[in-house]
Design a protein around this motif. Structure first.
Motif, PDB file in Angstrom:
ATOM      1  N   LYS A  57      30.430  55.456  28.443  1.00 19.32           N
ATOM      2  CA  LYS A  57      29.347  55.267  27.480  1.00 19.32           C
ATOM      3  C   LYS A  57      28.500  54.060  27.843  1.00 19.32           C
ATOM      4  CE  LYS A  57      31.641  57.434  23.556  1.00 19.32           C
ATOM      5  NZ  LYS A  57      32.273  57.216  22.242  1.00 19.32           N
ATOM      6  N   LEU A  58      29.144  53.005  28.313  1.00 18.80           N
ATOM      7  CA  LEU A  58      28.413  51.803  28.710  1.00 18.80           C
ATOM      8  C   LEU A  58      27.502  52.098  29.902  1.00 18.80           C
ATOM      9  CD1 LEU A  58      28.082  48.765  28.162  1.00 18.80           C
ATOM     10  CD2 LEU A  58      29.901  48.375  29.817  1.00 18.80           C
ATOM     11  N   LEU A  59      28.038  52.774  30.914  1.00 18.66           N
ATOM     12  CA  LEU A  59      27.229  53.126  32.085  1.00 18.66           C
ATOM     13  C   LEU A  59      26.078  54.055  31.719  1.00 18.66           C
ATOM     14  CD1 LEU A  59      29.927  53.697  34.851  1.00 18.66           C
ATOM     15  CD2 LEU A  59      28.132  51.961  34.855  1.00 18.66           C
ATOM     16  N   LEU A  60      26.366  55.068  30.931  1.00 17.73           N
ATOM     17  CA  LEU A  60      25.318  56.010  30.532  1.00 17.73           C
ATOM     18  C   LEU A  60      24.252  55.318  29.687  1.00 17.73           C
ATOM     19  CD1 LEU A  60      27.423  59.190  29.684  1.00 17.73           C
ATOM     20  CD2 LEU A  60      25.944  58.821  31.666  1.00 17.73           C
ATOM     21  N   GLY A  61      24.675  54.430  28.818  1.00 18.26           N
ATOM     22  CA  GLY A  61      23.717  53.704  28.001  1.00 18.26           C
ATOM     23  C   GLY A  61      22.775  52.868  28.853  1.00 18.26           C
ATOM     24  N   LYS A  66      18.673  53.814  29.726  1.00 18.03           N
ATOM     25  CA  LYS A  66      17.862  52.644  30.091  1.00 18.03           C
ATOM     26  C   LYS A  66      17.844  51.578  28.994  1.00 18.03           C
ATOM     27  CE  LYS A  66      15.101  54.956  33.504  1.00 18.03           C
ATOM     28  NZ  LYS A  66      15.993  54.902  34.585  1.00 18.03           N
ATOM     29  N   LYS A  67      19.013  51.370  28.373  1.00 21.89           N
ATOM     30  CA  LYS A  67      19.109  50.334  27.348  1.00 21.89           C
ATOM     31  C   LYS A  67      19.369  48.989  28.004  1.00 21.89           C
ATOM     32  CE  LYS A  67      20.548  53.299  23.652  1.00 21.89           C
ATOM     33  NZ  LYS A  67      21.420  53.607  22.592  1.00 21.89           N
ATOM     34  N   LYS A  68      18.865  47.958  27.374  1.00 24.12           N
ATOM     35  CA  LYS A  68      19.046  46.587  27.851  1.00 24.12           C
ATOM     36  C   LYS A  68      20.435  46.097  27.451  1.00 24.12           C
ATOM     37  CE  LYS A  68      14.803  46.254  29.269  1.00 24.12           C
ATOM     38  NZ  LYS A  68      14.470  46.276  30.657  1.00 24.12           N
ATOM     39  N   SER A  69      20.885  45.032  28.113  1.00 29.42           N
ATOM     40  CA  SER A  69      22.223  44.513  27.832  1.00 29.42           C
ATOM     41  C   SER A  69      22.359  44.044  26.380  1.00 29.42           C
ATOM     42  CB  SER A  69      22.575  43.388  28.799  1.00 29.42           C
ATOM     43  OG  SER A  69      21.642  42.355  28.723  1.00 29.42           O
ATOM     44  N   GLU A  81      26.093  38.867  27.625  1.00 28.12           N
ATOM     45  CA  GLU A  81      26.718  38.390  28.860  1.00 28.12           C
ATOM     46  C   GLU A  81      27.973  39.191  29.192  1.00 28.12           C
ATOM     47  OE1 GLU A  81      27.261  36.234  32.316  1.00 28.12           O
ATOM     48  OE2 GLU A  81      25.506  36.368  31.014  1.00 28.12           O
ATOM     49  N   GLN A  82      28.790  39.492  28.199  1.00 23.54           N
ATOM     50  CA  GLN A  82      29.985  40.303  28.422  1.00 23.54           C
ATOM     51  C   GLN A  82      29.614  41.703  28.908  1.00 23.54           C
ATOM     52  OE1 GLN A  82      31.686  39.837  24.492  1.00 23.54           O
ATOM     53  NE2 GLN A  82      33.383  38.614  25.317  1.00 23.54           N
ATOM     54  N   VAL A  83      28.560  42.255  28.369  1.00 25.27           N
ATOM     55  CA  VAL A  83      28.097  43.579  28.797  1.00 25.27           C
ATOM     56  C   VAL A  83      27.658  43.527  30.256  1.00 25.27           C
ATOM     57  CG1 VAL A  83      26.259  45.293  28.495  1.00 25.27           C
ATOM     58  CG2 VAL A  83      27.468  44.399  26.504  1.00 25.27           C
ATOM     59  N   ARG A  84      26.877  42.511  30.626  1.00 25.25           N
ATOM     60  CA  ARG A  84      26.424  42.392  32.018  1.00 25.25           C
ATOM     61  C   ARG A  84      27.598  42.211  32.971  1.00 25.25           C
ATOM     62  NH1 ARG A  84      22.206  39.597  29.374  1.00 25.25           N
ATOM     63  NH2 ARG A  84      23.259  37.587  29.655  1.00 25.25           N
ATOM     64  N   ILE A  85      28.583  41.435  32.578  1.00 23.40           N
ATOM     65  CA  ILE A  85      29.762  41.232  33.424  1.00 23.40           C
ATOM     66  C   ILE A  85      30.529  42.535  33.584  1.00 23.40           C
ATOM     67  CG2 ILE A  85      32.038  40.122  33.510  1.00 23.40           C
ATOM     68  CD1 ILE A  85      30.665  37.633  32.256  1.00 23.40           C
ATOM     69  N   GLN A  86      30.712  43.269  32.487  1.00 26.86           N
ATOM     70  CA  GLN A  86      31.439  44.536  32.593  1.00 26.86           C
ATOM     71  C   GLN A  86      30.686  45.540  33.458  1.00 26.86           C
ATOM     72  OE1 GLN A  86      32.693  46.453  28.963  1.00 26.86           O
ATOM     73  NE2 GLN A  86      34.080  47.789  30.093  1.00 26.86           N
ATOM     74  N   LEU A  87      29.369  45.593  33.339  1.00 28.60           N
ATOM     75  CA  LEU A  87      28.581  46.490  34.188  1.00 28.60           C
ATOM     76  C   LEU A  87      28.710  46.097  35.654  1.00 28.60           C
ATOM     77  CD1 LEU A  87      25.402  46.930  31.995  1.00 28.60           C
ATOM     78  CD2 LEU A  87      26.975  48.749  32.689  1.00 28.60           C
TER      79      LEU A  87
END
Length: 104
Positions: A57-61, A66-69, A81-87
């Motif tokens: 879901k995170l990757l697809l989002g 094309k959602k922002k972090s 920041e946690q989202v960017r690190i996980q991506l």
């Protein structure tokens, strides 16, 4: 007038970054002799299927929707920041997985 100029400059920068990222990705795969895009696509699909539902879901989002972090951070109740690190970590895992599947 300044606002319009700033918006145009921003949009040009966004398009340039996207093109640069595409070129770098193509160079990576062609450098390693991985020319068959169907093989790469199949490997990537298999690797994505191995991820957890939340990771998918995170990757697809990020990449399909094309959602922002910061938008994903609200959805997943994390910091941007946690989202960017996980991506970043997911991209690394997927890269290793795809390379391993193609080399087999």
């Amino acid at each position: 007038n300044k606002a319009l100029h700033s918006k145009r400059r921003y949009l040009r920068t966004q398009n340039l970054l996207s093109e640069v990222q595409i070129i770098k990705a193509e160079q990576f795969f062609f450098r390693d002799g991985l020319v068959d895009s169907d093989e790469r696509q199949d490997a990537l699909s298999e690797c994505i299927n191995q991820l957890s539902e939340e990771q998918k879901k995170l990757l697809l989002g990020r990449y399909r929707d094309k959602k922002k972090s910061y938008e994903l951070a609200e959805i997943f109740k994390r910091s941007a920041e946690q989202v960017r690190i996980q991506l970043f970590r997911l991209r690394k895992v997927l890269k290793v997985c795809v390379v391993e599947k193609i080399e087999i």
